[in-house]
Design a protein around this motif. Structure first.
Motif, mmCIF file in Angstrom:
data_model
loop_
_atom_site.group_PDB
_atom_site.id
_atom_site.type_symbol
_atom_site.label_atom_id
_atom_site.label_comp_id
_atom_site.label_asym_id
_atom_site.label_seq_id
_atom_site.Cartn_x
_atom_site.Cartn_y
_atom_site.Cartn_z
ATOM 1 N N GLU A 93 -4.398 -6.907 0.325
ATOM 2 C CA GLU A 93 -5.225 -5.711 0.127
ATOM 3 C C GLU A 93 -4.975 -5.114 -1.247
ATOM 4 O O GLU A 93 -3.840 -5.031 -1.715
ATOM 5 C CB GLU A 93 -4.979 -4.686 1.245
ATOM 6 N N SER B 180 -0.174 -6.445 3.971
ATOM 7 C CA SER B 180 -0.092 -5.194 4.732
ATOM 8 C C SER B 180 1.166 -5.241 5.581
ATOM 9 O O SER B 180 1.270 -6.057 6.507
ATOM 10 C CB SER B 180 -1.325 -5.028 5.628
ATOM 11 N N VAL C 124 -5.373 -1.721 -3.263
ATOM 12 C CA VAL C 124 -5.506 -0.286 -2.996
ATOM 13 C C VAL C 124 -5.349 0.474 -4.310
ATOM 14 O O VAL C 124 -4.457 0.166 -5.111
ATOM 15 C CB VAL C 124 -4.425 0.188 -1.987
ATOM 16 N N ASP D 8 -9.957 -2.656 -1.516
ATOM 17 C CA ASP D 8 -10.051 -2.592 -0.058
ATOM 18 C C ASP D 8 -9.896 -1.165 0.441
ATOM 19 O O ASP D 8 -10.402 -0.809 1.487
ATOM 20 C CB ASP D 8 -8.950 -3.457 0.578
ATOM 21 N N GLN D 9 -9.172 -0.340 -0.330
ATOM 22 C CA GLN D 9 -9.000 1.053 0.062
ATOM 23 C C GLN D 9 -8.842 1.922 -1.180
ATOM 24 O O GLN D 9 -8.155 1.552 -2.126
ATOM 25 C CB GLN D 9 -7.762 1.209 0.958
ATOM 26 N N GLU E 176 0.159 4.919 -1.767
ATOM 27 C CA GLU E 176 0.121 6.167 -0.997
ATOM 28 C C GLU E 176 1.147 7.160 -1.540
ATOM 29 O O GLU E 176 0.965 8.373 -1.442
ATOM 30 C CB GLU E 176 0.396 5.885 0.480
ATOM 31 N N LYS F 118 0.808 -1.227 0.000
ATOM 32 C CA LYS F 118 0.000 0.000 0.000
ATOM 33 C C LYS F 118 0.841 1.277 0.000
ATOM 34 O O LYS F 118 0.449 2.296 -0.572
ATOM 35 C CB LYS F 118 -0.913 -0.027 1.232
#
Length: 300
Positions: free
Chosen positions: A272, A239, A274, A296-297, A229, A225
């Motif tokens: 995850e 994660s 993202v 998931d995000q 970001e 992730k």
């Protein structure tokens, strides 16, 4: 005396959230930093050649446990001690790398968590890129050739690319100085997107990779992730904060008398997906709603 756990990480600012996750895991188990546990971080500042001296320093201090990040950290710690327990937070193929005898019975002074799930996940990342970019035909792989696990990852990615009818290009970067050259090569070779094979060095420069990807109008995917970001379009994988948090359970067991040799290495079960919608907008991409619904995000 308080148990002494030294966390051995790569680059202070880039890894501080992982150290905080580890501290959080210890706190959940009843440890209080400065009261019944001491954590003193050692940072190599992205200079892998410093790892042996940092590991030797920890051994001289006669710590109770050494916590490591990626394989290069764990290898340096293993070469420095065969007796102090070592807990890895994100090993890559620890059996193949010679760090443990088997996942079920590590057998030596090393245990912890592996972020490997086999070759399929490398193919899955290419599939995700194809979902976002149906007309994609040429994909580059940005990797650090000095990171040993990347050889197997490249092979798995190449096998998946063949099945998906994608041409695969290689762009290598051992550090910050190589990134401009790597991006120039991707652009020259007309890559429509790229995959980052993560390692500790490139992880530290993910901010630069993210801004260069946007500047060169290249959609990209990586394994954690933190890259999304930092401005990459998509990430799919484990994660890292969760793995660092879980590493605290190993430390707790070892401090209570368990032997690393008897603690099975944990493999990830949760992944995850993202996406960074800000990046999608900057690249002029409209993502399929079905794809966005699976994530998931979403970073906006």
């Amino acid at each position: 005396r308080p148990a002494d756990v030294r966390a051995h990480a790569e680059l202070a600012e880039q890894a501080v959230h992982l150290l905080k996750a580890f501290e959080g895991g210890l706190r959940d188990l009843g440890y209080r930093v400065g009261q019944n546990v001491i954590i003193e971080a050692r940072f190599a500042q992205a200079r892998v050649e410093r790892l042996p001296e940092l590991a030797a320093d920890l051994v001289r201090l006669n710590v109770d446990v050494i916590v490591t990040a990626v394989n290069s950290n764990t290898i340096a710690a293993k070469q420095a001690t065969t007796t102090i327990p070592i807990v890895m937070t994100s090993g890559n193929d620890p059996v193949g790398a010679g760090l443990v005898a088997s996942l079920a019975r590590p057998g030596g002074n090393i245990t912890g968590l592996s972020q490997d799930t086999g070759d399929e996940i490398n193919g899955k990342r290419l599939e995700l890129l194809k979902d976002v970019l149906p007309k994609l035909s040429r994909v580059a792989v940005l990797s650090n050739p000095d990171f040993a696990p990347n050889q197997a990852r490249w092979k798995a990615t190449a096998d998946a690319a063949r099945k998906l009818g994608l041409a695969l290009l290689s762009a290598e970067a051992r550090g910050l100085d190589d990134l401009e050259r790597a991006f120039a090569s991707m652009t020259k070779e007309r890559a429509g997107a790229f995959v980052v094979l993560g390692d500790a060095v490139l992880f530290n420069y993910r901010g630069q990779i993210g801004s260069m990807a946007t500047r060169n109008r290249l959609p990209a995917i990586s394994n954690v992730k933190e890259y999304a970001e930092a401005g990459l379009l998509v990430s799919y994988g484990v994660s890292l904060p969760d793995m660092w948090r879980r590493a605290a359970t190993y430390v707790d067991k070892i401090l209570k008398g368990a032997k690393p040799a008897d603690l099975p290495v944990e493999q990830p079960t949760k992944f995850e997906l993202v996406i960074n919608l800000k990046t999608a907008k900057a690249l002029g991409l409209t993502l399929p709603q079905s794809f966005v619904a699976r994530t998931d995000q979403v970073i906006e």
